[in-house]
Design a protein around this motif. Structure first.
Motif, PDB file in Angstrom:
ATOM      1  N   LEU A 128       0.843  -1.208   0.000  1.00 35.06           N
ATOM      2  CA  LEU A 128       0.000   0.000   0.000  1.00 35.06           C
ATOM      3  C   LEU A 128       0.871   1.249   0.000  1.00 35.06           C
ATOM      4  CD1 LEU A 128      -2.788  -0.950   2.585  1.00 35.06           C
ATOM      5  CD2 LEU A 128      -3.091  -0.635   0.126  1.00 35.06           C
ATOM      6  N   ALA A 129       1.903   1.242   0.836  1.00 38.51           N
ATOM      7  CA  ALA A 129       2.785   2.406   0.916  1.00 38.51           C
ATOM      8  C   ALA A 129       3.512   2.629  -0.407  1.00 38.51           C
ATOM      9  CB  ALA A 129       3.789   2.221   2.056  1.00 38.51           C
ATOM     10  N   PHE A 130       3.981   1.559  -1.019  1.00 38.92           N
ATOM     11  CA  PHE A 130       4.689   1.713  -2.295  1.00 38.92           C
ATOM     12  C   PHE A 130       3.737   2.187  -3.394  1.00 38.92           C
ATOM     13  CE2 PHE A 130       8.000  -1.475  -0.704  1.00 38.92           C
ATOM     14  CZ  PHE A 130       8.969  -0.497  -0.531  1.00 38.92           C
ATOM     15  N   SER A 131       2.473   1.731  -3.354  1.00 34.19           N
ATOM     16  CA  SER A 131       1.520   2.188  -4.367  1.00 34.19           C
ATOM     17  C   SER A 131       1.247   3.678  -4.215  1.00 34.19           C
ATOM     18  CB  SER A 131       0.207   1.398  -4.262  1.00 34.19           C
ATOM     19  OG  SER A 131      -0.567   1.792  -3.137  1.00 34.19           O
ATOM     20  N   ARG A 220      -9.791  -1.613  -2.401  1.00 34.10           N
ATOM     21  CA  ARG A 220     -10.072  -2.683  -1.452  1.00 34.10           C
ATOM     22  C   ARG A 220      -9.685  -4.057  -1.994  1.00 34.10           C
ATOM     23  NH1 ARG A 220     -13.080  -0.851   2.780  1.00 34.10           N
ATOM     24  NH2 ARG A 220     -14.080   1.178   2.511  1.00 34.10           N
ATOM     25  N   ASP A 221      -9.552  -4.172  -3.326  1.00 36.45           N
ATOM     26  CA  ASP A 221      -9.315  -5.499  -3.908  1.00 36.45           C
ATOM     27  C   ASP A 221      -7.836  -5.811  -4.068  1.00 36.45           C
ATOM     28  OD1 ASP A 221      -9.095  -3.488  -5.791  1.00 36.45           O
ATOM     29  OD2 ASP A 221      -9.983  -4.657  -7.428  1.00 36.45           O
ATOM     30  N   VAL A 222      -7.028  -4.795  -4.352  1.00 36.91           N
ATOM     31  CA  VAL A 222      -5.587  -4.979  -4.543  1.00 36.91           C
ATOM     32  C   VAL A 222      -4.865  -3.819  -3.850  1.00 36.91           C
ATOM     33  CG1 VAL A 222      -5.803  -6.230  -6.729  1.00 36.91           C
ATOM     34  CG2 VAL A 222      -5.644  -3.728  -6.739  1.00 36.91           C
ATOM     35  N   PRO A 223      -3.586  -4.009  -3.477  1.00 39.48           N
ATOM     36  CA  PRO A 223      -2.845  -2.917  -2.818  1.00 39.48           C
ATOM     37  C   PRO A 223      -2.420  -1.849  -3.819  1.00 39.48           C
ATOM     38  CG  PRO A 223      -1.432  -4.830  -3.054  1.00 39.48           C
ATOM     39  CD  PRO A 223      -2.801  -5.255  -3.523  1.00 39.48           C
ATOM     40  N   ALA A 224      -3.334  -0.941  -4.096  1.00 43.40           N
ATOM     41  CA  ALA A 224      -3.080   0.124  -5.065  1.00 43.40           C
ATOM     42  C   ALA A 224      -3.914   1.335  -4.691  1.00 43.40           C
ATOM     43  CB  ALA A 224      -3.430  -0.338  -6.487  1.00 43.40           C
ATOM     44  N   VAL A 225      -3.489   2.501  -5.153  1.00 41.16           N
ATOM     45  CA  VAL A 225      -4.235   3.734  -4.906  1.00 41.16           C
ATOM     46  C   VAL A 225      -5.429   3.798  -5.843  1.00 41.16           C
ATOM     47  CG1 VAL A 225      -4.139   6.249  -5.043  1.00 41.16           C
ATOM     48  CG2 VAL A 225      -2.235   4.981  -4.027  1.00 41.16           C
ATOM     49  N   ALA A 226      -6.594   4.035  -5.280  1.00 42.31           N
ATOM     50  CA  ALA A 226      -7.793   4.226  -6.087  1.00 42.31           C
ATOM     51  C   ALA A 226      -7.907   5.666  -6.568  1.00 42.31           C
ATOM     52  CB  ALA A 226      -9.040   3.838  -5.292  1.00 42.31           C
ATOM     53  N   ALA A 227      -7.527   6.610  -5.707  1.00 43.21           N
ATOM     54  CA  ALA A 227      -7.622   8.026  -6.084  1.00 43.21           C
ATOM     55  C   ALA A 227      -6.820   8.889  -5.126  1.00 43.21           C
ATOM     56  CB  ALA A 227      -9.079   8.491  -6.099  1.00 43.21           C
ATOM     57  N   VAL A 228      -6.124   9.858  -5.679  1.00 43.99           N
ATOM     58  CA  VAL A 228      -5.559  10.946  -4.892  1.00 43.99           C
ATOM     59  C   VAL A 228      -6.677  11.978  -4.730  1.00 43.99           C
ATOM     60  CG1 VAL A 228      -3.768  12.716  -4.753  1.00 43.99           C
ATOM     61  CG2 VAL A 228      -3.273  10.517  -5.861  1.00 43.99           C
ATOM     62  N   ASP A 273      13.609   6.167   3.231  1.00 45.66           N
ATOM     63  CA  ASP A 273      14.617   5.922   2.198  1.00 45.66           C
ATOM     64  C   ASP A 273      14.104   4.936   1.151  1.00 45.66           C
ATOM     65  OD1 ASP A 273      16.413   7.642   3.370  1.00 45.66           O
ATOM     66  OD2 ASP A 273      17.579   6.068   4.363  1.00 45.66           O
ATOM     67  N   GLU A 274      13.363   3.944   1.581  1.00 47.41           N
ATOM     68  CA  GLU A 274      12.798   2.991   0.619  1.00 47.41           C
ATOM     69  C   GLU A 274      11.759   3.666  -0.280  1.00 47.41           C
ATOM     70  OE1 GLU A 274      12.608  -1.415   2.310  1.00 47.41           O
ATOM     71  OE2 GLU A 274      11.808   0.010   3.771  1.00 47.41           O
ATOM     72  N   LEU A 275      10.978   4.542   0.288  1.00 52.02           N
ATOM     73  CA  LEU A 275       9.983   5.262  -0.515  1.00 52.02           C
ATOM     74  C   LEU A 275      10.664   6.155  -1.548  1.00 52.02           C
ATOM     75  CD1 LEU A 275       7.381   6.330   2.211  1.00 52.02           C
ATOM     76  CD2 LEU A 275       7.356   4.306   0.745  1.00 52.02           C
ATOM     77  N   VAL A 276      11.723   6.830  -1.142  1.00 56.94           N
ATOM     78  CA  VAL A 276      12.456   7.693  -2.070  1.00 56.94           C
ATOM     79  C   VAL A 276      13.071   6.856  -3.192  1.00 56.94           C
ATOM     80  CG1 VAL A 276      14.468   9.208  -2.303  1.00 56.94           C
ATOM     81  CG2 VAL A 276      12.899   9.492  -0.366  1.00 56.94           C
ATOM     82  N   ALA A 277      13.616   5.693  -2.857  1.00 59.77           N
ATOM     83  CA  ALA A 277      14.197   4.820  -3.884  1.00 59.77           C
ATOM     84  C   ALA A 277      13.128   4.363  -4.875  1.00 59.77           C
ATOM     85  CB  ALA A 277      14.868   3.618  -3.229  1.00 59.77           C
ATOM     86  N   ARG A 278      11.948   4.081  -4.375  1.00 65.84           N
ATOM     87  CA  ARG A 278      10.839   3.676  -5.244  1.00 65.84           C
ATOM     88  C   ARG A 278      10.486   4.810  -6.208  1.00 65.84           C
ATOM     89  NH1 ARG A 278       7.390  -1.159  -5.314  1.00 65.84           N
ATOM     90  NH2 ARG A 278       5.456  -0.567  -6.372  1.00 65.84           N
ATOM     91  N   TYR A 279      10.457   6.024  -5.701  1.00 63.46           N
ATOM     92  CA  TYR A 279      10.175   7.193  -6.554  1.00 63.46           C
ATOM     93  C   TYR A 279      11.280   7.379  -7.590  1.00 63.46           C
ATOM     94  CZ  TYR A 279       8.894  12.015  -7.787  1.00 63.46           C
ATOM     95  OH  TYR A 279       8.532  13.155  -8.467  1.00 63.46           O
ATOM     96  N   ALA A 280      12.516   7.286  -7.148  1.00 64.54           N
ATOM     97  CA  ALA A 280      13.666   7.517  -8.043  1.00 64.54           C
ATOM     98  C   ALA A 280      13.672   6.545  -9.208  1.00 64.54           C
ATOM     99  CB  ALA A 280      14.964   7.415  -7.249  1.00 64.54           C
ATOM    100  N   ALA A 281      13.201   5.332  -8.977  1.00 62.29           N
ATOM    101  CA  ALA A 281      13.186   4.324 -10.040  1.00 62.29           C
ATOM    102  C   ALA A 281      12.179   4.654 -11.131  1.00 62.29           C
ATOM    103  CB  ALA A 281      12.869   2.955  -9.442  1.00 62.29           C
TER     104      ALA A 281
END
Length: 344
Positions: A128-131, A220-228, A273-281
Protein backbone atom coordinates in the motif's frame (compact mmCIF):
# COMPACT_ATOMS: atom_id res chain seq x y z
CA UNK A 1 -29.95 19.53 4.15
CA UNK A 2 -26.30 18.66 4.85
CA UNK A 3 -25.40 22.20 3.73
CA UNK A 4 -26.86 21.59 0.25
CA UNK A 5 -30.25 22.71 -1.09
CA UNK A 6 -31.36 19.45 -2.74
CA UNK A 7 -34.23 21.10 -4.64
CA UNK A 8 -31.83 23.61 -6.20
CA UNK A 9 -29.39 20.82 -6.99
CA UNK A 10 -32.16 18.79 -8.65
CA UNK A 11 -33.17 21.71 -10.86
CA UNK A 12 -29.58 22.27 -11.95
CA UNK A 13 -29.07 18.57 -12.70
CA UNK A 14 -32.24 18.60 -14.80
CA UNK A 15 -30.77 21.43 -16.88
CA UNK A 16 -27.52 19.50 -17.27
CA UNK A 17 -29.24 16.23 -18.17
CA UNK A 18 -27.79 14.43 -15.17
CA UNK A 19 -30.33 11.80 -14.25
CA UNK A 20 -34.00 12.17 -13.42
CA UNK A 21 -36.27 11.93 -10.44
CA UNK A 22 -35.51 12.86 -6.86
CA UNK A 23 -32.16 12.97 -5.13
CA UNK A 24 -32.02 9.93 -2.85
CA UNK A 25 -29.89 8.63 0.02
CA UNK A 26 -28.08 11.95 0.52
CA UNK A 27 -25.45 11.60 3.22
CA UNK A 28 -22.34 13.59 4.17
CA UNK A 29 -18.92 12.16 3.42
CA UNK A 30 -16.24 12.72 6.04
CA UNK A 31 -12.49 12.87 5.63
CA UNK A 32 -10.84 15.70 7.51
CA UNK A 33 -11.81 18.66 5.37
CA UNK A 34 -13.92 21.72 6.12
CA UNK A 35 -15.39 21.50 2.63
CA UNK A 36 -18.82 19.90 2.31
CA UNK A 37 -18.99 16.57 0.51
CA UNK A 38 -22.29 14.84 -0.10
CA UNK A 39 -22.93 11.38 -1.51
CA UNK A 40 -26.29 10.79 -3.19
CA UNK A 41 -28.09 8.76 -5.84
CA UNK A 42 -30.17 10.02 -8.72
CA UNK A 43 -31.63 7.99 -11.54
CA UNK A 44 -29.81 4.91 -10.32
CA UNK A 45 -26.40 6.62 -10.52
CA UNK A 46 -24.21 7.56 -7.55
CA UNK A 47 -22.63 11.02 -7.25
CA UNK A 48 -20.34 12.88 -4.89
CA UNK A 49 -20.89 16.65 -4.59
CA UNK A 50 -18.07 18.83 -3.31
CA UNK A 51 -18.41 22.50 -2.39
CA UNK A 52 -16.87 24.96 0.06
CA UNK A 53 -17.72 25.01 3.77
CA UNK A 54 -21.17 26.02 5.00
CA UNK A 55 -19.80 29.45 5.89
CA UNK A 56 -17.86 30.27 2.76
CA UNK A 57 -14.45 31.87 3.08
CA UNK A 58 -13.43 34.58 0.57
CA UNK A 59 -11.50 32.14 -1.61
CA UNK A 60 -13.74 29.08 -1.27
CA UNK A 61 -15.29 29.23 -4.73
CA UNK A 62 -11.95 29.90 -6.38
CA UNK A 63 -10.55 26.80 -4.68
CA UNK A 64 -13.43 24.68 -5.95
CA UNK A 65 -12.90 26.06 -9.45
CA UNK A 66 -9.20 25.15 -9.28
CA UNK A 67 -9.96 21.63 -8.06
CA UNK A 68 -12.41 21.23 -10.92
CA UNK A 69 -9.78 22.28 -13.40
CA UNK A 70 -7.23 19.81 -12.00
CA UNK A 71 -9.66 16.89 -12.15
CA UNK A 72 -10.58 17.78 -15.71
CA UNK A 73 -6.90 17.96 -16.67
CA UNK A 74 -6.10 14.59 -15.09
CA UNK A 75 -8.57 12.75 -17.30
CA UNK A 76 -6.54 10.53 -19.61
CA UNK A 77 -3.44 10.54 -17.39
CA UNK A 78 -2.31 7.59 -15.27
CA UNK A 79 -2.75 9.56 -12.05
CA UNK A 80 -5.48 7.83 -10.01
CA UNK A 81 -8.24 10.33 -9.29
CA UNK A 82 -12.00 10.67 -8.95
CA UNK A 83 -13.58 11.21 -12.37
CA UNK A 84 -15.18 14.62 -12.81
CA UNK A 85 -18.82 14.49 -13.94
CA UNK A 86 -19.85 18.14 -14.09
CA UNK A 87 -19.17 21.48 -12.42
CA UNK A 88 -21.12 24.62 -11.64
CA UNK A 89 -19.28 27.92 -11.24
CA UNK A 90 -22.47 29.99 -10.95
CA UNK A 91 -22.72 30.81 -7.22
CA UNK A 92 -26.41 31.66 -7.58
CA UNK A 93 -27.35 28.01 -8.08
CA UNK A 94 -26.45 26.61 -4.66
CA UNK A 95 -26.56 29.34 -2.06
CA UNK A 96 -23.53 31.29 -3.27
CA UNK A 97 -21.31 28.18 -3.49
CA UNK A 98 -19.61 26.84 -6.59
CA UNK A 99 -19.55 23.05 -6.67
CA UNK A 100 -18.74 20.00 -8.73
CA UNK A 101 -19.94 16.43 -9.08
CA UNK A 102 -17.58 13.47 -9.32
CA UNK A 103 -17.77 9.71 -9.43
CA UNK A 104 -17.62 8.01 -6.04
CA UNK A 105 -14.38 6.20 -5.29
CA UNK A 106 -14.61 2.63 -4.05
CA UNK A 107 -11.80 2.61 -1.55
CA UNK A 108 -10.67 3.41 1.97
CA UNK A 109 -8.71 6.17 3.64
CA UNK A 110 -5.92 4.48 5.61
CA UNK A 111 -5.91 7.29 8.14
CA UNK A 112 -9.45 6.36 9.15
CA UNK A 113 -9.89 2.72 8.17
CA UNK A 114 -7.63 -0.30 7.74
CA UNK A 115 -9.34 -3.43 6.39
CA UNK A 116 -8.64 -6.67 8.19
CA UNK A 117 -6.37 -8.01 5.45
CA UNK A 118 -4.06 -4.98 5.60
CA UNK A 119 -4.25 -4.74 9.39
CA UNK A 120 -3.05 -8.32 9.72
CA UNK A 121 -0.49 -8.45 6.92
CA UNK A 122 2.69 -6.32 7.08
CA UNK A 123 3.62 -7.24 3.49
CA UNK A 124 0.30 -5.85 2.27
CA UNK A 125 0.82 -2.61 4.18
CA UNK A 126 4.23 -2.25 2.52
CA UNK A 127 2.61 -2.62 -0.89
CA UNK A 128 0.00 0.00 0.00
CA UNK A 129 2.78 2.41 0.92
CA UNK A 130 4.69 1.71 -2.29
CA UNK A 131 1.52 2.19 -4.37
CA UNK A 132 1.19 5.58 -2.70
CA UNK A 133 4.63 6.52 -4.05
CA UNK A 134 3.72 5.12 -7.47
CA UNK A 135 0.77 7.52 -7.61
CA UNK A 136 3.05 10.41 -6.69
CA UNK A 137 5.55 9.45 -9.39
CA UNK A 138 2.71 9.34 -11.92
CA UNK A 139 1.70 12.86 -10.89
CA UNK A 140 5.30 14.01 -11.32
CA UNK A 141 5.28 12.75 -14.92
CA UNK A 142 2.22 14.79 -15.96
CA UNK A 143 3.03 17.34 -18.66
CA UNK A 144 1.08 20.27 -17.22
CA UNK A 145 1.25 22.22 -20.47
CA UNK A 146 -0.09 19.33 -22.54
CA UNK A 147 -3.07 18.82 -20.20
CA UNK A 148 -4.06 22.49 -20.31
CA UNK A 149 -2.53 23.77 -17.06
CA UNK A 150 0.16 26.05 -18.48
CA UNK A 151 -1.34 29.06 -16.67
CA UNK A 152 -2.42 27.22 -13.50
CA UNK A 153 0.44 28.59 -11.40
CA UNK A 154 3.52 30.80 -11.47
CA UNK A 155 6.55 28.50 -11.64
CA UNK A 156 9.05 31.29 -12.25
CA UNK A 157 10.69 31.95 -8.91
CA UNK A 158 8.52 29.34 -7.18
CA UNK A 159 11.27 27.98 -4.96
CA UNK A 160 12.87 31.38 -4.32
CA UNK A 161 9.72 32.85 -2.82
CA UNK A 162 8.70 29.94 -0.59
CA UNK A 163 10.60 30.87 2.57
CA UNK A 164 9.45 34.49 2.56
CA UNK A 165 5.92 33.50 1.67
CA UNK A 166 5.59 31.25 4.71
CA UNK A 167 7.40 33.58 7.08
CA UNK A 168 4.76 36.10 6.05
CA UNK A 169 2.07 33.59 6.96
CA UNK A 170 3.66 33.12 10.36
CA UNK A 171 3.51 36.88 10.88
CA UNK A 172 -0.24 36.79 10.27
CA UNK A 173 -0.49 34.32 13.18
CA UNK A 174 1.31 36.87 15.36
CA UNK A 175 -1.39 39.41 14.54
CA UNK A 176 -3.96 37.29 16.38
CA UNK A 177 -4.61 38.64 19.90
CA UNK A 178 -3.82 35.46 21.82
CA UNK A 179 -0.63 34.47 20.00
CA UNK A 180 2.02 36.75 21.45
CA UNK A 181 5.17 34.99 20.26
CA UNK A 182 6.18 32.20 17.88
CA UNK A 183 5.78 28.96 19.82
CA UNK A 184 7.48 26.51 17.46
CA UNK A 185 11.27 26.04 17.64
CA UNK A 186 14.08 26.73 15.18
CA UNK A 187 12.08 29.00 12.83
CA UNK A 188 14.86 31.50 12.11
CA UNK A 189 17.51 28.82 11.79
CA UNK A 190 15.45 26.75 9.36
CA UNK A 191 14.43 29.82 7.34
CA UNK A 192 18.05 30.92 6.99
CA UNK A 193 19.18 27.46 5.91
CA UNK A 194 16.46 27.27 3.27
CA UNK A 195 17.16 30.75 1.89
CA UNK A 196 20.87 29.99 1.52
CA UNK A 197 20.38 26.72 -0.38
CA UNK A 198 17.55 27.21 -2.88
CA UNK A 199 17.96 24.72 -5.77
CA UNK A 200 18.51 26.51 -9.06
CA UNK A 201 17.93 23.69 -11.56
CA UNK A 202 14.49 22.10 -11.46
CA UNK A 203 11.58 21.10 -13.71
CA UNK A 204 8.17 22.71 -13.19
CA UNK A 205 5.13 20.46 -12.99
CA UNK A 206 1.78 19.89 -11.36
CA UNK A 207 2.00 19.48 -7.58
CA UNK A 208 -0.69 18.31 -5.20
CA UNK A 209 0.52 20.54 -2.38
CA UNK A 210 -0.59 18.35 0.56
CA UNK A 211 0.55 14.87 -0.39
CA UNK A 212 0.34 12.52 2.59
CA UNK A 213 -1.32 9.19 3.28
CA UNK A 214 -4.62 10.66 4.50
CA UNK A 215 -5.13 12.32 1.12
CA UNK A 216 -5.44 9.16 -0.92
CA UNK A 217 -8.05 6.43 -1.17
CA UNK A 218 -6.71 2.88 -1.49
CA UNK A 219 -8.46 0.13 -3.43
CA UNK A 220 -10.07 -2.68 -1.45
CA UNK A 221 -9.32 -5.50 -3.91
CA UNK A 222 -5.59 -4.98 -4.54
CA UNK A 223 -2.84 -2.92 -2.82
CA UNK A 224 -3.08 0.12 -5.06
CA UNK A 225 -4.24 3.73 -4.91
CA UNK A 226 -7.79 4.23 -6.09
CA UNK A 227 -7.62 8.03 -6.08
CA UNK A 228 -5.56 10.95 -4.89
CA UNK A 229 -8.02 13.37 -3.25
CA UNK A 230 -8.20 16.92 -1.85
CA UNK A 231 -6.58 18.97 -4.61
CA UNK A 232 -7.27 22.35 -3.01
CA UNK A 233 -3.56 23.24 -2.65
CA UNK A 234 -2.60 22.12 -6.15
CA UNK A 235 -0.53 24.45 -8.33
CA UNK A 236 2.33 24.49 -10.80
CA UNK A 237 5.64 24.34 -8.95
CA UNK A 238 8.37 21.83 -8.25
CA UNK A 239 6.95 18.29 -7.92
CA UNK A 240 9.85 17.36 -5.65
CA UNK A 241 8.11 19.39 -2.96
CA UNK A 242 5.39 16.72 -2.94
CA UNK A 243 8.05 14.07 -2.40
CA UNK A 244 9.59 16.19 0.34
CA UNK A 245 6.12 16.51 1.89
CA UNK A 246 5.73 12.74 1.90
CA UNK A 247 9.10 12.23 3.59
CA UNK A 248 8.46 15.05 6.08
CA UNK A 249 5.17 13.53 7.23
CA UNK A 250 6.17 9.86 7.05
CA UNK A 251 6.23 8.15 10.46
CA UNK A 252 6.58 11.49 12.24
CA UNK A 253 7.30 10.76 15.94
CA UNK A 254 4.49 11.83 18.22
CA UNK A 255 2.13 12.81 15.41
CA UNK A 256 0.82 9.77 13.52
CA UNK A 257 -2.84 10.73 13.39
CA UNK A 258 -2.40 13.78 11.19
CA UNK A 259 -0.89 12.01 8.20
CA UNK A 260 -1.46 8.26 8.17
CA UNK A 261 -3.38 7.33 11.30
CA UNK A 262 -4.21 3.64 11.40
CA UNK A 263 -1.68 2.78 8.72
CA UNK A 264 1.19 4.30 10.70
CA UNK A 265 0.14 2.74 13.98
CA UNK A 266 -0.08 -0.71 12.35
CA UNK A 267 3.63 -0.53 11.49
CA UNK A 268 5.54 -2.77 9.11
CA UNK A 269 5.92 0.04 6.57
CA UNK A 270 8.81 0.92 4.27
CA UNK A 271 11.32 3.46 5.53
CA UNK A 272 11.43 6.92 4.04
CA UNK A 273 14.62 5.92 2.20
CA UNK A 274 12.80 2.99 0.62
CA UNK A 275 9.98 5.26 -0.52
CA UNK A 276 12.46 7.69 -2.07
CA UNK A 277 14.20 4.82 -3.88
CA UNK A 278 10.84 3.68 -5.24
CA UNK A 279 10.17 7.19 -6.55
CA UNK A 280 13.67 7.52 -8.04
CA UNK A 281 13.19 4.32 -10.04
CA UNK A 282 10.22 5.93 -11.83
CA UNK A 283 11.43 9.51 -12.26
CA UNK A 284 14.16 11.36 -14.12
CA UNK A 285 14.13 14.21 -11.59
CA UNK A 286 17.38 15.02 -9.81
CA UNK A 287 17.01 14.08 -6.12
CA UNK A 288 20.41 15.46 -5.08
CA UNK A 289 18.84 18.22 -3.01
CA UNK A 290 15.88 16.26 -1.63
CA UNK A 291 16.78 17.20 1.95
CA UNK A 292 16.07 20.83 1.05
CA UNK A 293 12.55 19.90 -0.11
CA UNK A 294 11.94 17.88 3.06
CA UNK A 295 13.00 20.82 5.21
CA UNK A 296 10.82 23.19 3.19
CA UNK A 297 7.88 20.83 3.62
CA UNK A 298 8.43 20.72 7.40
CA UNK A 299 8.70 24.52 7.46
CA UNK A 300 5.63 25.20 5.33
CA UNK A 301 3.36 22.59 6.87
CA UNK A 302 4.51 23.43 10.39
CA UNK A 303 3.54 27.06 9.88
CA UNK A 304 0.16 26.10 8.40
CA UNK A 305 -0.62 23.85 11.37
CA UNK A 306 0.63 26.40 13.88
CA UNK A 307 -2.08 28.70 12.56
CA UNK A 308 -4.69 26.48 14.22
CA UNK A 309 -2.81 26.79 17.52
CA UNK A 310 -2.72 30.59 17.15
CA UNK A 311 -6.45 30.70 16.42
CA UNK A 312 -7.16 28.44 19.39
CA UNK A 313 -5.23 30.74 21.72
CA UNK A 314 -7.32 33.60 20.36
CA UNK A 315 -10.59 31.74 20.97
CA UNK A 316 -11.20 31.12 17.27
CA UNK A 317 -10.67 27.33 17.22
CA UNK A 318 -11.17 24.48 19.70
CA UNK A 319 -8.25 24.29 22.18
CA UNK A 320 -7.87 20.52 21.82
CA UNK A 321 -7.34 20.86 18.06
CA UNK A 322 -4.97 23.77 18.48
CA UNK A 323 -2.88 21.88 21.02
CA UNK A 324 -2.71 18.74 18.92
CA UNK A 325 -1.68 20.56 15.78
CA UNK A 326 0.86 22.62 17.72
CA UNK A 327 2.50 19.36 18.80
CA UNK A 328 2.62 18.21 15.19
CA UNK A 329 4.07 21.55 14.04
CA UNK A 330 6.74 21.29 16.71
CA UNK A 331 7.65 17.77 15.59
CA UNK A 332 7.96 18.99 12.00
CA UNK A 333 10.36 21.76 12.97
CA UNK A 334 12.34 19.29 15.07
CA UNK A 335 12.60 16.98 12.07
CA UNK A 336 13.79 19.89 9.93
CA UNK A 337 16.41 20.82 12.51
CA UNK A 338 17.72 17.27 12.62
CA UNK A 339 18.28 17.42 8.86
CA UNK A 340 20.08 20.73 9.24
CA UNK A 341 22.37 19.23 11.87
CA UNK A 342 23.24 16.35 9.55
CA UNK A 343 23.76 18.46 6.42
CA UNK A 344 27.26 19.32 5.28
Amino acid sequence: MHGVDLDALTRWMDQEGLGSGPVLAAAPVGGGTQNIMLRFVRGGRSFILRRGPEHLRPGSNAVIARETRVLRALAGTDVPHARLIAACTDPAVLGDAAFYLMEPVDGFNAGLELPAAAAGTPALRRELAFSFVDALAALGRVDHVAVGLADFGKPDGFLDRQTGRWLGELNTHLALPGYHRVEVPYVDEVAGWLSARVPTDWQPGLIHGDFHACNVMFRRDVPAVAAVVDWEMATIGDPLLDLGWLVATWDLPGAPDEFAGLLTRAGGLPTADELVARYAAQSDRDLTHLDWYVVLACFKLGIILEGSHARALSGLAPPEIGNRLHTTATRLFERAHTILDGAS
